[in-house]
Design a protein around this motif. Structure first.
Motif, short mmCIF file in Angstrom:
data_model
loop_
_atom_site.label_atom_id
_atom_site.label_comp_id
_atom_site.label_asym_id
_atom_site.label_seq_id
_atom_site.Cartn_x
_atom_site.Cartn_y
_atom_site.Cartn_z
N THR A 67 0.82 -1.21 0.00
CA THR A 67 0.00 0.00 0.00
C THR A 67 0.85 1.26 0.00
OG1 THR A 67 -1.74 -1.16 1.21
CG2 THR A 67 -1.83 1.25 1.19
N ALA A 71 0.98 3.90 -3.08
CA ALA A 71 0.46 5.23 -2.78
C ALA A 71 1.49 6.31 -3.09
CB ALA A 71 0.02 5.31 -1.33
N ARG A 76 -2.19 8.81 -3.22
CA ARG A 76 -3.19 8.18 -2.36
C ARG A 76 -4.60 8.32 -2.92
NH1 ARG A 76 -3.49 10.36 3.68
NH2 ARG A 76 -1.65 9.06 4.02
N LEU A 120 -5.38 2.30 3.50
CA LEU A 120 -5.58 3.68 3.06
C LEU A 120 -6.63 4.39 3.92
CD1 LEU A 120 -5.51 3.41 -0.84
CD2 LEU A 120 -3.81 4.48 0.65
N ASP A 392 1.06 5.16 5.58
CA ASP A 392 0.44 4.24 4.62
C ASP A 392 1.11 2.86 4.69
OD1 ASP A 392 -1.32 6.14 3.72
OD2 ASP A 392 -0.10 6.75 2.01
#
Length: 507
Positions: A67, A71, A76, A120, A392
């Protein structure tokens, strides 16, 4: 990449990210109830049908640690919009599936998109709330992440019973549409970074975690290390994991930064949340089977058993996030939560074959109170020293640990039930003979004797029921012990005193 949180909290973004989280976690349990119907629709065996669950979980666990990397690379905002859209699209395809192969393929893709939603959502909420209000943020987040999967079996049972198994997938669409609309309108753009793709690390991570999840999902079905497939998968998982750890610690551009675990709170909270997930979700996983197969509860009633747990969990999340974490040491709150989780399991472990609805529901309500007391403080403690630029990535790792803990819990309870049934049946059978006075007295009202064929059959059925009951009770008690065993780790966590300036100042 992220902006500092201000004193103003945008409620639209809060609602949007909670809806995004609900999409993923609800889908992880809502399908379980419908699985027998899907199996019948496609003429699949039980082993084949489990791939509908396994494919989703494996892909989600493999992708979730990425993630932070993704991101940073695409932003994001773009990532969460893509994830919600892809998840909704794959939900539609799952509902329209025409064969076992197609639904497994669509579930695999659905898990890949869904993997980004929880990390997220958590990190966006952290950025949306001032530091002193992170308890509120995690209380709200917990309503989606922890309460939704608890209520998943109830929703799945109702949709399957009164509509069709396909509705457990189509129900995602209105939730996804609302989340997408709110996110597109309110979530600001963010900066991206030209991050080099670590293909070598990515491949080893996928092999290590993917194979581990496969072993946890399929180990009991294939009789663990007696299966050549499981043996080879274990070897692949160990080699992949070791290779990735070595690579991550020696590479400057690793796809996942394992140095996050150098933070004591983050490392300890990962262990605690894993133990909590084993105790909590292990019990949740076997409760429907326990009441349906052994106590002869209809599917609707087995789903309704989770409503008291969901209500108390929601109450606990709100109270803990809004009030308790600002007044009490989060370690103490988490300890009480783990104790309540253990008590709930011990209550289930003290039942008998005549247990009524509320005798089964109250233990869940007690465990539900513990959920908020564990989840909210653990989330705050875990990210206490994590900088905004790494949230994140840290959130991805934290939620992978929670997911793996859940998978371990589901896997071990299945093994305990099966092996306990075999052991208990053998032990009970040794004491039931045609000359046993208790066996003769049990059959006498029926006009039968232990040495008759019909009498022996009835005794065999009763032995099987009692052996299975003992097996389930042992599992619930073991899960209670697991929750208690996690409590000592809290003493090694650092926590600022509630209300002090150090506890509320921003980074």
């Amino acid at each position: 990449m992220t902006t500092a949180a201000t004193s103003h909290v945008n409620p639209v973004i809060v609602i949007a990210v909670v809806l995004s989280a609900i999409l993923e976690v609800l889908d992880s349990t809502i399908v379980n109830v419908a699985l027998p119907h899907i199996q019948a629709a496609f003429g699949a065996t039980t082993d084949q049908a489990t791939w509908i669950l396994t494919s989703y979980i494996v892909s989600a666990v493999v992708v979730m640690p990425l993630t932070g990397f993704v991101a940073r690379r695409i932003g994001r905002r773009r990532l969460i919009l893509t994830a919600v859209t892809g998840f909704a699209a794959m939900s539609v395809m799952c509902g329209l599936s025409w064969s076992l192969e197609t639904i497994v393929a669509f579930r695999l893709a659905q898990g890949m998109f869904g993997a980004f939603l929880i990390p997220l959502s958590q990190s966006i909420l952290f950025d949306s709330f001032p530091r002193e209000k992170r308890g509120q943020a995690m209380g709200i987040f917990g309503l989606g992440v922890v309460v939704a999967p608890v209520l998943g079996p109830t929703v799945g049972a109702l949709l399957t019973e009164y509509f069709s198994w396909r509705m457990v997938f189509f129900v995602n669409l209105p939730v996804a549409a609302m989340a997408l609309l709110l996110l597109a309108g309110e979530l600001p753009d963010d900066e991206t970074e030209d991050v080099k793709i670590d293909w070598k690390g990515l491949a080893m991570l996928a092999v290590g975690i993917g194979c581990l999840q496969f072993v946890l999902d399929q180990g009991e079905t294939k009789d663990w290390l007696s299966s050549r497939v499981i043996q080879m998968t274990v070897i692949a998982s160990v080699l992949g994991a070791l290779g990735f750890v070595i690579h991550a610690l020696t590479s400057k551009n690793s796809v996942v930064d394992l140095r996050l675990f150098a933070d004591r709170n983050f490392a300890l909270c990962n262990l605690i949340i894993a133990g909590f997930a084993i105790s909590l979700f292990g019990g949740i996983a076997i409760l429907p089977t326990f009441v349906q197969s052994l106590l002869n509860y209809p599917v609707i009633d087995s789903g309704l058993l989770f409503i008291p747990r969901g209500l108390t969990a929601g109450l606990s999340m709100v109270a803990t996030g809004a009030v308790l974490v600002t007044r009490f040491d989060p370690r103490m709150l988490a300890g009480i939560g783990l104790l309540l989780t253990a008590i709930g399991n011990f209550m289930l472990g003290a039942l008998n074959l005549n247990a009524g609805f509320w005798q089964l529901a109250w233990p869940g309500a007690v465990s539900g109170l513990g959920m908020g007391l564990v989840f909210v403080p653990m989330s705050i403690l875990a990210f206490e020293s994590i900088s905004k630029t790494r949230q994140d990535e840290a959130s991805g790792l934290f939620n992978v640990t929670r997911q793996l803990g859940s998978s371990v819990g589901i896997s071990i309870v299945g093994t305990w039930v099966v092996r306990g049934l075999q052991t208990n049946t053998a032990a009970l059978s040794q004491n039931v003979t045609p000359y046993n006075p208790a066996a003769q007295a049990y059959l006498q009202p029926l006009g039968l004797t232990p040495d008759s064929a019909e009498g022996a059959a009835i005794l065999g059925q009763e032995i099987s029921r009692q052996a299975e009951m003992i097996s389930y009770l042992t599992v619930f008690n073991n899960l209670g012990v697991m929750a208690l065993a996690t409590i000592p780790l809290l003493f090694f966590c650092r926590a600022q005193k509630p209300g002090t300036q150090a506890a509320v100042q921003a980074h």
